[in-house]
Design an enzyme around this catalytic site. Sequence first.
Site, PDB file in Angstrom:
ATOM      1  N   ARG A  27       0.825  -1.216   0.000  1.00 45.78           N
ATOM      2  CA  ARG A  27       0.000   0.000   0.000  1.00 45.78           C
ATOM      3  C   ARG A  27       0.860   1.267   0.000  1.00 45.78           C
ATOM      4  NH1 ARG A  27      -3.637  -1.663   4.673  1.00 45.78           N
ATOM      5  NH2 ARG A  27      -4.972  -3.298   3.837  1.00 45.78           N
ATOM      6  N   ARG A  31      -3.300   6.430   1.291  1.00 46.54           N
ATOM      7  CA  ARG A  31      -3.867   7.603   1.960  1.00 46.54           C
ATOM      8  C   ARG A  31      -2.912   8.316   2.901  1.00 46.54           C
ATOM      9  NH1 ARG A  31      -9.040   5.168   4.637  1.00 46.54           N
ATOM     10  NH2 ARG A  31      -7.812   3.249   4.456  1.00 46.54           N
ATOM     11  N   ARG A  40      -6.791  11.379  -5.547  1.00 47.52           N
ATOM     12  CA  ARG A  40      -8.053  10.652  -5.365  1.00 47.52           C
ATOM     13  C   ARG A  40      -9.235  11.613  -5.367  1.00 47.52           C
ATOM     14  NH1 ARG A  40      -9.584   5.892  -1.024  1.00 47.52           N
ATOM     15  NH2 ARG A  40     -11.832   6.165  -1.107  1.00 47.52           N
ATOM     16  N   ASP A  77      -6.795  -2.735  -7.424  1.00 44.77           N
ATOM     17  CA  ASP A  77      -7.467  -3.375  -6.301  1.00 44.77           C
ATOM     18  C   ASP A  77      -7.637  -4.856  -6.620  1.00 44.77           C
ATOM     19  OD1 ASP A  77     -10.214  -4.165  -4.759  1.00 44.77           O
ATOM     20  OD2 ASP A  77      -9.161  -2.571  -3.703  1.00 44.77           O
ATOM     21  N   TYR A 154     -14.850 -12.730  -0.803  1.00 47.21           N
ATOM     22  CA  TYR A 154     -15.579 -11.499  -1.109  1.00 47.21           C
ATOM     23  C   TYR A 154     -16.768 -11.777  -2.025  1.00 47.21           C
ATOM     24  CZ  TYR A 154     -11.813  -8.663   0.897  1.00 47.21           C
ATOM     25  OH  TYR A 154     -10.913  -8.079   1.760  1.00 47.21           O
TER      26      TYR A 154
END
Length: 354
Positions: A27, A31, A40, A77, A154
């Site tokens: 990652r 963020r 973003r 992703d 998922y």
Amino acid sequence: MTELENDRLLRALCRQPVDVTPVWMMRQAGRYLPEYRATRERAGDFLSLCKNPELACEVTLQPVERFPLDAAILFSDILTVPDAMGLGLYFEAGEGPRFQHPVRDERDVERLPVPDPEAELGYVMAAVRTIRAALAGRVPLLGFSGSPWTLATYMVEGGSSQTFRRSKRMLYERPDLMHRLLDKVTRAVIAYLDAQIAAGAQAIMVFDTWGGALSTRAFREFSLAYLERIVAGLTREAEGRRVPVILFTKGGGLWLEDLAATGADALGLDWSTDIGQARHRVGDRVALQGNLDPSVLYASPAHIREQVALVLDDYGPGSGHVFNLGHGIHPEVDPEHAAAMIEAVHDLSRRYHA
């Protein structure tokens, strides 16, 4: 073929000599970086950012331009594959990823397509090509996918889960149906990763994020067997050199020997596994990646340096180590603390490669 200015990562993954231990972060485009948050915001939302090759390239390069990292990793992703299989991925504020059409029965499994990665996932391949061109040989580019078991959780749950109620029920009540689902997902993942390699990815990582949620028997049958198929099915050489494959099973420290026997080039370790013991267990069969606790980056730079030194010392001298966090970097981390970790790795590791 563009010559790499810095090929430490690829050399270490193949257990070849390096001058210092290479380092990158899971990652690393995320963020915690103010420039990522700005991009973003321009994109409008996370999924729009993933599906815009130019913006995906921009955020992929942001950490490489800020820090002296030894690799870039494609910004995308893991759920793009099930989205391309028609499940309708969306993100709900405060809830994470969701699917409009979860997989719940035989009919759902039967109608799942194996997507053409250059068609349904063409935006990812466009991003890979754009990133490779923009990197211009500075560092290698990592491609990735989720593991079949992780993606299946998922798909069956319809999103994130803490208990895996639906997916584990299917696993135990209808193992035949779970295997049919995993077979389709595996074929999709192999095609997806091969397309990334053809587009320019120079190493591949498979994130088995939820493998550690399984019992040993279930892990071997429903995760490990499909990881083996992926490793065996992938293109392993491109542009005149090996394309290394990294397997990362979070919570998989119990099964390192099994994972090392898959034919992968490297294993990622989370922070719960002692890297020195892991090296002793797997010997020279695979390289190891990891495994600083991501929460160490909340500490001061001096304490970060101490913890980096401990991980390097635990691994010991010689190549075959790629320094990384034991999982993704946390959004609240000060970028200067990430910089302190990277500097410490390069500085303190030199003596292990003399």
